[in-house]
Every structure is written in structure tokens, then in C-alpha cells.
Enzyme design. Structure first.
Site, short mmCIF file in Angstrom:
data_model
loop_
_atom_site.label_atom_id
_atom_site.label_comp_id
_atom_site.label_asym_id
_atom_site.label_seq_id
_atom_site.Cartn_x
_atom_site.Cartn_y
_atom_site.Cartn_z
N GLY A 187 0.84 -1.20 0.00
CA GLY A 187 0.00 0.00 0.00
C GLY A 187 0.87 1.24 0.00
O GLY A 187 2.07 1.17 0.25
N ASP A 241 10.10 -14.31 -5.13
CA ASP A 241 9.51 -15.11 -6.21
C ASP A 241 10.39 -15.17 -7.45
O ASP A 241 10.09 -15.92 -8.37
CB ASP A 241 8.14 -14.54 -6.60
CG ASP A 241 7.11 -14.70 -5.50
OD1 ASP A 241 7.36 -15.46 -4.56
OD2 ASP A 241 6.05 -14.04 -5.58
N1 LIG Z 1 1.63 0.11 -10.34
C1 LIG Z 1 2.05 0.71 -9.23
N2 LIG Z 1 2.26 2.04 -9.22
C2 LIG Z 1 2.68 2.65 -8.11
N3 LIG Z 1 2.97 2.02 -6.96
C3 LIG Z 1 2.79 0.70 -6.91
C4 LIG Z 1 2.32 -0.03 -8.03
N4 LIG Z 1 2.23 -1.32 -7.68
C5 LIG Z 1 2.63 -1.40 -6.39
N5 LIG Z 1 2.96 -0.19 -5.94
C6 LIG Z 1 3.43 0.11 -4.59
O1 LIG Z 1 4.68 -0.54 -4.42
C7 LIG Z 1 4.79 -1.07 -3.11
C8 LIG Z 1 5.15 -2.51 -3.15
O2 LIG Z 1 4.29 -3.24 -4.02
P1 LIG Z 1 3.98 -4.78 -3.81
O3 LIG Z 1 3.24 -5.24 -4.99
O4 LIG Z 1 3.34 -4.95 -2.48
O5 LIG Z 1 5.38 -5.48 -3.66
P2 LIG Z 1 6.57 -5.75 -4.67
O6 LIG Z 1 7.28 -4.47 -4.88
O7 LIG Z 1 7.37 -6.74 -3.94
O8 LIG Z 1 5.94 -6.27 -5.95
C9 LIG Z 1 3.48 -0.79 -2.42
O9 LIG Z 1 3.68 0.32 -1.58
C10 LIG Z 1 2.54 -0.49 -3.54
O10 LIG Z 1 1.52 0.41 -3.16
O1 LIG Z 2 1.69 -12.36 3.15
P1 LIG Z 2 2.27 -11.28 2.33
O2 LIG Z 2 3.17 -10.38 3.05
O3 LIG Z 2 1.26 -10.56 1.53
O4 LIG Z 2 3.24 -11.98 1.30
C1 LIG Z 2 2.88 -13.06 0.49
C2 LIG Z 2 3.46 -12.89 -0.87
O5 LIG Z 2 4.76 -12.46 -0.88
C3 LIG Z 2 5.44 -13.06 -1.97
O6 LIG Z 2 6.50 -13.76 -1.45
C4 LIG Z 2 5.94 -12.06 -2.96
O7 LIG Z 2 6.11 -10.85 -2.37
P2 LIG Z 2 7.01 -9.73 -3.01
O8 LIG Z 2 6.67 -9.69 -4.48
O9 LIG Z 2 6.65 -8.53 -2.28
O10 LIG Z 2 8.41 -10.18 -2.76
C5 LIG Z 2 4.45 -13.96 -2.66
O11 LIG Z 2 4.96 -15.15 -3.12
C6 LIG Z 2 3.42 -14.15 -1.62
O12 LIG Z 2 2.19 -14.28 -2.21
#
Ligand SMILES: Nc1ncnc2c1ncn2[C@@H]1O[C@H](COP(=O)(O)OP(=O)(O)O)[C@@H](O)[C@H]1O
Ligand SMILES: O=P(O)(O)OC[C@H]1O[C@](O)(COP(=O)(O)O)[C@@H](O)[C@@H]1O
Length: 595
Positions: A187, A241
Site C-alpha cells: 500500500g 519469487d
Molecule cells: N503500479 C504501481 N504504481 C505505483 N505504486 C505501486 C504499483 N504497484 C505497487 N505499488 C506500490 O509498491 C509497493 C510494493 O508493491 P507490492 O506489490 O506490495 O510489492 P513488490 O514491490 O514486492 O511487488 C506498495 O507500496 C505499492 O503500493
Molecule cells: O503475506 P504477504 O506479506 O502478503 O506476502 C505473500 C506474498 O509475498 C510473496 O512472497 C511475494 O512478495 P514480493 O513480491 O513482495 O516479494 C508472494 O509469493 C506471496 O504471495
């Protein structure tokens, strides 16, 4: 089909080079100054001139024209495993990325730099190592102000958790433990609020995170551009991942595989000691099955691996459950590893998305455990099922030595990239070399396991499992059960038959890159598949010839009914079943010797 474009850019950043990088000097007046980066004993200021040449034996700088080839294999045919042709018919063959490392000329006066570091998304082994080396390297350049944002992007908005000042002294020992010293979160406050805070003279912004965080970093970069802020944004890819394309791997992945393998081995020990023991392990992997696939190969004790990229049937005669029964009847044990994102089409998802917008998945591990118990109860087949979910144990641990090293190099290179003036970039390893890569290209799509890749074939060769699908062709030839009776051969549908002809030795095998997509057409034509499938019907007549297909019905039947004795250490009979072992009377049989 239109001809595919192989993107080739020899030492040029012109045109639509997908690996061209944004540079701060394109948007701001910032003349280069001599680097302040010194490693131990380096006398850098005496050794370089403005063209980056180095005059003495000590070389510490990477030349800005250095490049790393994205693909180092010369692909002899467009159907060759690993060539990766995308939807637009494009490949990365011929593309080069900028080599990472310190430059002789930098674009920031270190004493004026205020840097900020943030860790976002889920945890991953090695986060603290990256934070630590980023801080160390900034200090080596001479930076005095380093801020740590707390709890991801939320740290920009939450008054309860203001940024903390970082220094070598503060982060010196954080690599000894897992987690993130700064905290993580999913978030995000509105991007404009973040950029308001970045206006507090932050000139270098380091984002340690996965695809989502990089999308956020890139969006922040765009907003900073619009406001003409003189700031560079540099990412460091974090995802357990391993789902970031182009890169060899992401940090923490090795450690995660190691820990996952321990869980699998525990499941194996439990199952092998139980009467008709079933071990089920659920591993992380929301949309990509890398941890599951690698840990399966690492363990070597897995009978069935299920990943999000490969759909499977559960209940039918071709399904997982009936195959498990068969394994139990034959070997008295069955170990199944299932990735969190696998089989989501079969179970009711929880629905909705998390704070970052990621889909919330149904718990496939518990669902599968329930299905296994119910199935064996329904056929009155006694089993002892143990379910292990090591999810958070895997990512909460400190990293192993190879990841400690990997993280250190990534943290250092992120700082080199920032001082070199690159922005909207990330740092990663490609073909064992460290590179700076444009964020938008790297996050264009998430990386997923290709069921037709070498690695997936290796994985199912290791488990010996069939495809859990209704066969698409007669599979006698490929070693699976015949179409009337059950499973088809493992290893990715039609790809088991060679789509390219025998090598023509006299002709040059070299492939002109512009042939790539037009020949893709050949690959799609299916007649070749069927022909090869039929014509190879002579294979697999004995136990010996079934090395690549060791669990198939056919190989076992042949071994027994042909009256042949088992000479083959890979024979499935060798694996678990004592009754089966006793059928071998050959004094040369490695199985007989072993037991
Ligand atoms: N498309 C996006 N544009 C801007 N911020 C994003 C977007 N997707 C995710 N974020 C922000 O990036 C952060 C991490 O995203 P998340 O999907 O939880 O993990 P990861 O970076 O591991 O994929 C969060 O604070 C989320 O709100
Ligand atoms: O329980 P949480 O913190 O949402 O994390 C679970 C998720 O985190 C992951 O490890 C991947 O997270 P990131 O992409 O943030 O590294 C996924 O495989 C899994 O679904």
C-alpha cells in the site's frame, strides 16, 4: 505472421534501444566531476582523464561504453529452448545493457547529496545486506546525509514513523538477521504526497522492492521530472519469487530455495517413515513457480510438483489424485510440492486485492490437503498425510553466503549508478555480469516459468511426473500410459517432440536474426509434432531406455514383463519400494548392491 524483430544495438543508445538509460544531465545542468569513489589504496584522481581512460595499473572504474550482452547463447533455431520470443515477435538477442560499476566521472557533489532508502513489498532474505552496503557505499563517496524511510512508501506519510538517519555505525550489524531494519509495507500514500516529501532536497532515492515497488519508483521518477526535481531514482530488485524478467535471479532467491528444500526434505522424512506416507509442502509463489521448481530439483525427493504456470487436473483418471494412488501402491510414499498460486482455477479464491493491488489467492495448500484426505477416505485407501506450510519461515531468515555477497554487490552498484547520473534504472545481474537496466523495460511483464523451458523439463525429469492433462496425442511412443489408460508423458505437451529437423552438418547452422520470427511459423505448424510422435514409437522398450521417463507405467511394465532385470539406477523401482527392489536378481544391478 509478421517477421520478428531481433533488437540489435551495437554500442549505441540510439533509436528504440530497450536498454537505453535516462541520464540526469539530459534534464538538468550538472557538469561531471571527477569521482570521489576510492576503494582501499585506490588513487583514483591520479589515474583517470576525462575520457575515462586509466593510466596506471590500478583499475577501479567501469567505462561508460562497457556493455553486457543480454543473450549470450547463439541460438541455432528459433524453436531452440530459451530463445524467448515475445508477443510482438521480438527477442533480446543482440541487445546490450550498460555494465554496472563505479565511473570515473560523477554527476553529484557528495557533500550536497541527501539520499533516501526505502524497502517495500514483502520480506525477502538479504534486505538488510542491501541497505547496509548502500549506506557504506554512499559514505565511501562522501555522502553525509542518508535517510531511511520506515515501512515502505508509507514512511513518507506516517508521522509516527519519521525517516531515520543512517550511517555505517548504525547499519554495521544489521546483515546478521533477516527482515528489514527499515520495515516493509504494502500500500502507498498518493504519489504526489511522496513527491512533496522528496522535495526536501532528496537527490538520490533508492527503492528496494519488487515489480510493484519498481512501478512505484518509476511513477515517482515521472512526477519528479514533471516538477523538474534534480533527483535520481534507482531500484534494487527484491522478490523472493524471482519473477523479474531479464535478470539471472533476484537476491534472496537462493536462500529461499535452500530453506524450501529443507521443508521438502522434512516432508519426505515424515512420509517415508509413515505407512503410505503423503507429504505435502506449500511454497510461496503468487504467480510464478520459481521457488517451487528450484526447491524440487534441489531436494530430489519430490514426486509431484505443481506450479501456477502449469494447469493440472485433480480428479479424473489423468488427475493428480489417481497418480498419487498409483505412486503409493508402487512405492508406499508420495511427496507433493505445490506453489501458492497453483490450481487457482480449481478452488474458490478469497477474491479482492491486497493493499498493493495484488490478488488475494485461495489457500491452495489447505485445499489440496483436504482433497487428498477426502479422496483416499472415499476409496478406503489408508494414508498418512502430513502438510507443511513453511511460507514465512522461508523469507524471514537471514540470507546464505552467496546471497550476502550478491546483496552487497547490488547495494554498491545502486550507488555507483546514482552517482553516474542514471535515473529510472535498476541494478541486476545478467549472464553473471552486473548491469544498469531501465525500470520500464524490466517490469514490462513479470517473469514466469515457461513450461517449455529447459528448466521445467529438468524439473519434471527429476520428479518423473506425467502431465496431469488429457493427452493431446497418442503417448505410447513418448513413454506415458497409452491414451486408453491414463497419463501422457511429462515435460510440456508437444514440445517433447523435436520441432526442428536433424542437423545439417555441411551447411552453416548460423541463424540470421531476421529469420527468427518467420521461422516461428514453422514451430507452430503442428504436423511435425504428430509425425515425430508416431515415428518414435520404438523408444522406451526397456527399463534402460526409459531414463528420461522413469516413473511412466510403460517403463515399469517393460521392466517386469519383458523378463528383463533392472540394470538401471534410475529405474523407479529403485526409489522407495522394498518389494519392488526384491524383484531384481541381477548381481550387477546397482540397486541390489545398494540394499
Ligand atoms: N503500479 C504501481 N504504481 C505505483 N505504486 C505501486 C504499483 N504497484 C505497487 N505499488 C506500490 O509498491 C509497493 C510494493 O508493491 P507490492 O506489490 O506490495 O510489492 P513488490 O514491490 O514486492 O511487488 C506498495 O507500496 C505499492 O503500493
Ligand atoms: O503475506 P504477504 O506479506 O502478503 O506476502 C505473500 C506474498 O509475498 C510473496 O512472497 C511475494 O512478495 P514480493 O513480491 O513482495 O516479494 C508472494 O509469493 C506471496 O504471495
Amino acid at each position: 505472421m509478421s517477421a520478428g524483430k531481433a533488437r540489435s544495438f551495437a554500442f549505441s543508445d540510439e533509436g528504440d534501444d530497450p536498454f537505453a538509460l535516462e541520464h540526469i544531465s539530459e534534464h538538468h545542468d550538472c557538469p561531471p566531476i571527477e569521482s570521489t569513489y576510492r576503494n582501499s589504496g585506490g588513487n583514483a584522481s591520479c589515474t583517470s582523464n576525462k575520457s575515462g581512460d586509466q593510466n596506471d595499473m590500478r583499475r577501479i572504474y567501469v567505462h561508460d561504453d562497457d556493455r553486457v550482452l543480454i543473450k549470450v547463447v547463439h541460438f541455432g533455431h528459433p524453436t531452440s529452448v530459451g530463445i524467448e520470443i515475445d508477443d510482438k515477435g521480438e527477442t533480446y538477442v543482440g541487445c546490450r545493457a550498460r555494465r554496472a560499476g563505479p565511473r570515473a566521472w560523477i554527476y553529484f557533489q557528495p557533500e550536497t547529496v541527501r539520499a533516501a532508502i526505502v524497502t517495500c513489498g514483502g520480506l525477502c532474505p538479504g534486505l538488510n545486506d542491501v541497505i547496509r552496503q548502500t549506506v557504506f557505499s554512499l559514505e565511501v563517496y562522501g555522502v553525509k546525509e542518508i535517510l531511511g524511510l520506515q515501512y515502505g512508501f508509507r514512511g513518507f506519510a506516517d508521522k509516527k514513523y519519521p525517516p531515520i538517519m543512517l550511517s555505517r555505525k548504525i547499519v554495521q550489524r544489521i546483515n546478521m538477521v533477516g527482515g528489514s531494519f527499515l520495515g516493509v509495507s504494502r500500500g502507498c500514500p498518493p504519489l504526489d504526497d511522496i513527491v512533496d516529501k522528496l522535495e526536501w532536497k532528496i537527490s538520490m532515492f533508492f527503492v528496494i522492492g519488487g515489480n510493484g515497488s519498481h512501478a512505484g519508483a518509476s511513477a515517482i521518477y515521472e512526477k519528479c521530472q514533471a516538477r523538474k526535481l534534480k533527483m535520481v531514482v534507482v531500484g534494487i530488485p527484491k522478490t523472493i519469487d524471482n519473477d523479474i524478467q531479464i535478470l539471472d535471479k533476484t537476491f534472496g532467491f537462493d536462500t529461499a530455495v535452500e530453506e524450501a528444500q529443507r521443508a521438502i526434505n522434512a516432508a519426505y522424512i515424515e512420509a517415508s517413515s509413515a505407512y503410505n506416507g503423503v507429504g505435502i509442502v506449500k511454497l510461496m509463489g503468487r504467480q510464478s513457480g520459481y521457488i517451487t521448481m528450484y526447491a524440487t530439483i534441489a531436494s530430489g525427493q519430490v514426486d509431484i510438483v505443481l506450479i501456477p504456470e502449469v494447469p493440472f487436473l485433480l480428479d479424473t483418471q489423468y488427475g493428480v489424485l489417481e497418480y498419487m494412488k498409483k505412486r503409493l501402491e508402487q512405492f508406499g510414499i508420495c511427496v507433493v510440492v505445490i506453489a501458492e498460486g497453483a490450481g487457482q482455477d480449481l478452488l474458490e479464491g478469497v477474491g479482492g486485492t491486497d493493499a498493493s493491488g495484488n490478488p488475494i489467492l485461495g489457500d491452495v495448500g489447505k485445499w489440496f490437503y483436504g482433497k487428498v484426505k477426502a479422496y483416499f477416505a472415499s476409496i478406503k485407501f489408508a494414508v498418512d498425510v502430513k502438510y507443511i506450510d513453511p511460507t514465512y519461515m522461508i523469507r524471514a531468515r537471514a540470507c546464505n553466503s552467496s546471497d550476502h555477497i550478491f546483496c552487497s554487490i547490488l547495494g554498491q552498484n545502486a550507488v555507483h549508478g546514482a552517482f553516474a547520473g542514471y535515473t529510472n534504472v535498476t541494478v541486476g545481474v545478467v549472464n553473471t555480469h552486473y548491469c544498469f537496466l531501465p525500470i520500464p523495460e524490466v517490469i514490462r511483464k513479470p517473469r514466469m516459468v515457461d513450461p517449455n523451458s529447459n528448466m521445467y523439463h529438468r524439473c519434471v525429469t527429476s520428479t518423473g511426473q506425467p502431465e496431469f492433462q488429457i493427452p493431446t496425442c497418442t503417448t505410447e511412443a513418448a513413454g506415458g500410459k497409452s491414451s486408453s489408460g491414463g497419463w501422457s508423458a511429462a515435460g510440456g505437451s508437444k514440445a517433447v517432440v523435436a520441432p526442428h529437423g536433424p542437423p545439417e552438418r555441411k551447411k552453416s547452422l548460423s541463424l540470421k536474426l531476421d529469420m527468427v520470427a518467420s521461422s516461428k511459423l514453422d514451430m507452430v505448424a503442428s504436423s511435425g509434432d504428430v509425425k515425430s510422435c508416431e515415428s518414435s514409437s520404438s523408444v522406451n522398450n526397456s527399463c534402460k531406455s526409459s531414463e528420461n521417463n522413469k516413473s511412466s507405467d510403460r517403463s515399469i511394465t517393460s521392466c517386469q514383463s519383458d523378463g528383463q532385470q533392472m540394470h538401471d539406477a534410475n529405474c523407479p523401482m529403485a526409489q522407495h519400494n522394498i518389494a519392488a527392489r526384491s524383484k531384481c536378481h541381477d548381481p550387477m544391478c546397482p540397486v541390489t548392491h545398494k540394499y
